[in-house]
Write a protein that holds these residues in place. Structure first.
Motif, PDB file in Angstrom:
ATOM      1  N   ALA A  33      18.094  33.948  15.459  1.00  0.00           N
ATOM      2  CA  ALA A  33      18.854  33.374  14.560  1.00  0.00           C
ATOM      3  C   ALA A  33      18.150  32.067  14.137  1.00  0.00           C
ATOM      4  N   THR A  34      18.404  31.846  12.737  1.00  0.00           N
ATOM      5  CA  THR A  34      17.645  30.363  12.533  1.00  0.00           C
ATOM      6  C   THR A  34      18.556  29.070  13.250  1.00  0.00           C
ATOM      7  N   PHE A  35      17.946  27.951  13.168  1.00  0.00           N
ATOM      8  CA  PHE A  35      18.635  27.054  13.784  1.00  0.00           C
ATOM      9  C   PHE A  35      19.598  26.167  12.823  1.00  0.00           C
ATOM     10  N   THR A  36      20.621  26.234  13.186  1.00  0.00           N
ATOM     11  CA  THR A  36      21.920  25.579  12.668  1.00  0.00           C
ATOM     12  C   THR A  36      22.349  24.459  13.295  1.00  0.00           C
ATOM     13  N   PRO A  37      22.413  23.238  12.596  1.00  0.00           N
ATOM     14  CA  PRO A  37      22.653  21.926  13.407  1.00  0.00           C
ATOM     15  C   PRO A  37      24.480  21.869  13.536  1.00  0.00           C
ATOM     16  N   SER A  38      24.996  21.427  14.528  1.00  0.00           N
ATOM     17  CA  SER A  38      26.166  21.174  14.619  1.00  0.00           C
ATOM     18  C   SER A  38      26.866  20.374  13.406  1.00  0.00           C
ATOM     19  N   LEU A  39      28.165  20.755  13.259  1.00  0.00           N
ATOM     20  CA  LEU A  39      28.807  20.027  12.190  1.00  0.00           C
ATOM     21  C   LEU A  39      29.279  18.554  12.639  1.00  0.00           C
ATOM     22  N   LEU A  40      28.896  18.402  13.754  1.00  0.00           N
ATOM     23  CA  LEU A  40      29.392  17.200  14.401  1.00  0.00           C
ATOM     24  C   LEU A  40      28.316  16.001  14.151  1.00  0.00           C
ATOM     25  N   LEU A  41      27.132  16.637  13.940  1.00  0.00           N
ATOM     26  CA  LEU A  41      25.918  15.825  13.656  1.00  0.00           C
ATOM     27  C   LEU A  41      25.869  14.982  12.459  1.00  0.00           C
ATOM     28  N   PRO A  42      26.285  15.467  11.149  1.00  0.00           N
ATOM     29  CA  PRO A  42      26.653  14.432  10.167  1.00  0.00           C
ATOM     30  C   PRO A  42      27.525  13.393  10.283  1.00  0.00           C
ATOM     31  N   VAL A  43      28.792  13.617  11.097  1.00  0.00           N
ATOM     32  CA  VAL A  43      29.632  12.637  11.214  1.00  0.00           C
ATOM     33  C   VAL A  43      28.929  11.649  12.188  1.00  0.00           C
ATOM     34  N   LEU A  44      28.165  11.927  13.211  1.00  0.00           N
ATOM     35  CA  LEU A  44      27.315  11.068  13.922  1.00  0.00           C
ATOM     36  C   LEU A  44      26.590  10.180  13.350  1.00  0.00           C
ATOM     37  N   LEU A  45      26.011  10.472  12.286  1.00  0.00           N
ATOM     38  CA  LEU A  45      24.969   9.946  11.609  1.00  0.00           C
ATOM     39  C   LEU A  45      25.420   8.916  10.563  1.00  0.00           C
ATOM     40  N   VAL A  46      26.637   9.430  10.141  1.00  0.00           N
ATOM     41  CA  VAL A  46      27.518   8.522   9.164  1.00  0.00           C
ATOM     42  C   VAL A  46      28.074   7.428  10.096  1.00  0.00           C
ATOM     43  N   LEU A  47      28.664   7.545  11.013  1.00  0.00           N
ATOM     44  CA  LEU A  47      29.228   6.459  12.128  1.00  0.00           C
ATOM     45  C   LEU A  47      28.042   5.527  12.495  1.00  0.00           C
ATOM     46  N   PRO A 111      22.267  32.719   4.777  1.00  0.00           N
ATOM     47  CA  PRO A 111      23.613  32.552   5.568  1.00  0.00           C
ATOM     48  C   PRO A 111      24.372  31.102   4.961  1.00  0.00           C
ATOM     49  N   VAL A 112      25.880  31.668   4.640  1.00  0.00           N
ATOM     50  CA  VAL A 112      26.481  30.347   3.939  1.00  0.00           C
ATOM     51  C   VAL A 112      26.955  29.281   4.882  1.00  0.00           C
ATOM     52  N   GLY A 113      27.475  29.856   6.167  1.00  0.00           N
ATOM     53  CA  GLY A 113      27.698  28.928   7.244  1.00  0.00           C
ATOM     54  C   GLY A 113      26.416  27.805   7.753  1.00  0.00           C
ATOM     55  N   SER A 114      25.562  28.499   7.859  1.00  0.00           N
ATOM     56  CA  SER A 114      24.294  27.587   8.207  1.00  0.00           C
ATOM     57  C   SER A 114      23.655  26.625   7.080  1.00  0.00           C
ATOM     58  N   THR A 115      23.800  27.166   5.943  1.00  0.00           N
ATOM     59  CA  THR A 115      23.573  26.371   4.501  1.00  0.00           C
ATOM     60  C   THR A 115      24.367  25.466   4.526  1.00  0.00           C
ATOM     61  N   VAL A 116      25.914  25.332   4.673  1.00  0.00           N
ATOM     62  CA  VAL A 116      26.623  24.447   4.503  1.00  0.00           C
ATOM     63  C   VAL A 116      26.360  23.285   5.779  1.00  0.00           C
ATOM     64  N   ALA A 117      26.116  23.639   6.813  1.00  0.00           N
ATOM     65  CA  ALA A 117      25.796  22.702   8.062  1.00  0.00           C
ATOM     66  C   ALA A 117      24.577  21.833   7.633  1.00  0.00           C
ATOM     67  N   VAL A 118      23.524  22.680   7.157  1.00  0.00           N
ATOM     68  CA  VAL A 118      22.269  21.919   7.001  1.00  0.00           C
ATOM     69  C   VAL A 118      22.553  21.052   5.673  1.00  0.00           C
ATOM     70  N   ILE A 119      23.163  21.458   4.580  1.00  0.00           N
ATOM     71  CA  ILE A 119      23.406  20.390   3.517  1.00  0.00           C
ATOM     72  C   ILE A 119      24.297  19.376   4.206  1.00  0.00           C
ATOM     73  N   ALA A 120      25.433  19.598   4.810  1.00  0.00           N
ATOM     74  CA  ALA A 120      26.003  18.263   5.495  1.00  0.00           C
ATOM     75  C   ALA A 120      25.100  17.359   6.375  1.00  0.00           C
ATOM     76  N   THR A 121      24.116  17.970   7.325  1.00  0.00           N
ATOM     77  CA  THR A 121      23.206  17.276   7.928  1.00  0.00           C
ATOM     78  C   THR A 121      22.324  16.293   7.211  1.00  0.00           C
ATOM     79  N   LEU A 122      21.920  16.926   6.006  1.00  0.00           N
ATOM     80  CA  LEU A 122      20.967  16.379   4.956  1.00  0.00           C
ATOM     81  C   LEU A 122      21.694  15.017   4.350  1.00  0.00           C
ATOM     82  N   VAL A 123      23.064  15.316   4.079  1.00  0.00           N
ATOM     83  CA  VAL A 123      23.825  14.201   3.337  1.00  0.00           C
ATOM     84  C   VAL A 123      23.837  12.985   4.371  1.00  0.00           C
ATOM     85  N   GLY A 124      24.282  13.448   5.572  1.00  0.00           N
ATOM     86  CA  GLY A 124      24.638  12.560   6.695  1.00  0.00           C
ATOM     87  C   GLY A 124      23.292  11.705   6.926  1.00  0.00           C
TER      88      GLY A 124
END
Length: 163
Positions: A33-47, A111-124
């Motif tokens: 499967a492709t690499f999917t960053p954790s949804l916690l990563l963007p939160v940590l980047l913003v913090l 994959p929608v879930g992976s795409t959302v996580a990657v976009i959130a990481t990009l924004v963070g």
């Protein structure tokens, strides 16, 4: 100390993008499967970005004279270095996320879930990058007119010092 250059940040983002795209290419080539960053990563980047700016604000107040409390110069240098490091980390992670996103969007079915996580990481990562550049700006002092000319105690005038 010089401010972080746009060229260095662009190079860091490009390296991150190549690595991100390459990771997903290698993983799918191996049947994984492709690499999917954790949804916690963007939160940590913003913090991290918010903390960097929060550390820089007292230094800015001391530089502009709005604070009666002097700032330790070593603390100011540490905060400036944190801002520089955070901007590079933000650029690398933004590039990595962009590479992952490009790979996902070039697939027949993204994959929608992976795409959302990657976009959130990009924004963070972009928020961290912007916050770090703001913090770095807050830690800089204006250049004096005599900064280019050495003073009496600085090398370059041919004076010798005897104790």
């Amino acid at each position: 100390m010089r401010r972080t250059s746009a060229g260095a940040l662009i190079v860091a983002a490009l390296i991150g993008g190549v690595v991100g795209f390459g990771i997903d290419q290698l993983l799918t080539g191996a049947g994984r499967a492709t690499f999917t960053p954790s949804l916690l990563l963007p939160v940590l980047l913003v913090l991290l970005g918010a903390a960097t700016v929060a550390f820089a604000l007292p230094i800015r107040r001391a530089i502009t004279g709005r604070s009666a409390e002097p700032i330790d110069p070593f603390r100011a240098v540490r905060v400036a270095m944190l801002a520089k490091a955070s901007s590079v980390v933000g650029a690398v992670i933004a590039g990595l996320a962009a590479g992952l996103l490009v790979f996902l969007l070039t697939r027949p079915v993204a994959p929608v879930g992976s795409t959302v996580a990657v976009i959130a990481t990009l924004v963070g990562a972009l928020v961290l990058l912007a916050a770090a550049l703001v913090a770095e700006h807050l830690c800089t002092i204006r250049k004096d007119d005599d900064d280019e000319r050495p003073g009496p105690d600085e090398p370059g005038l041919g004076l010798s010092h005897h104790d």
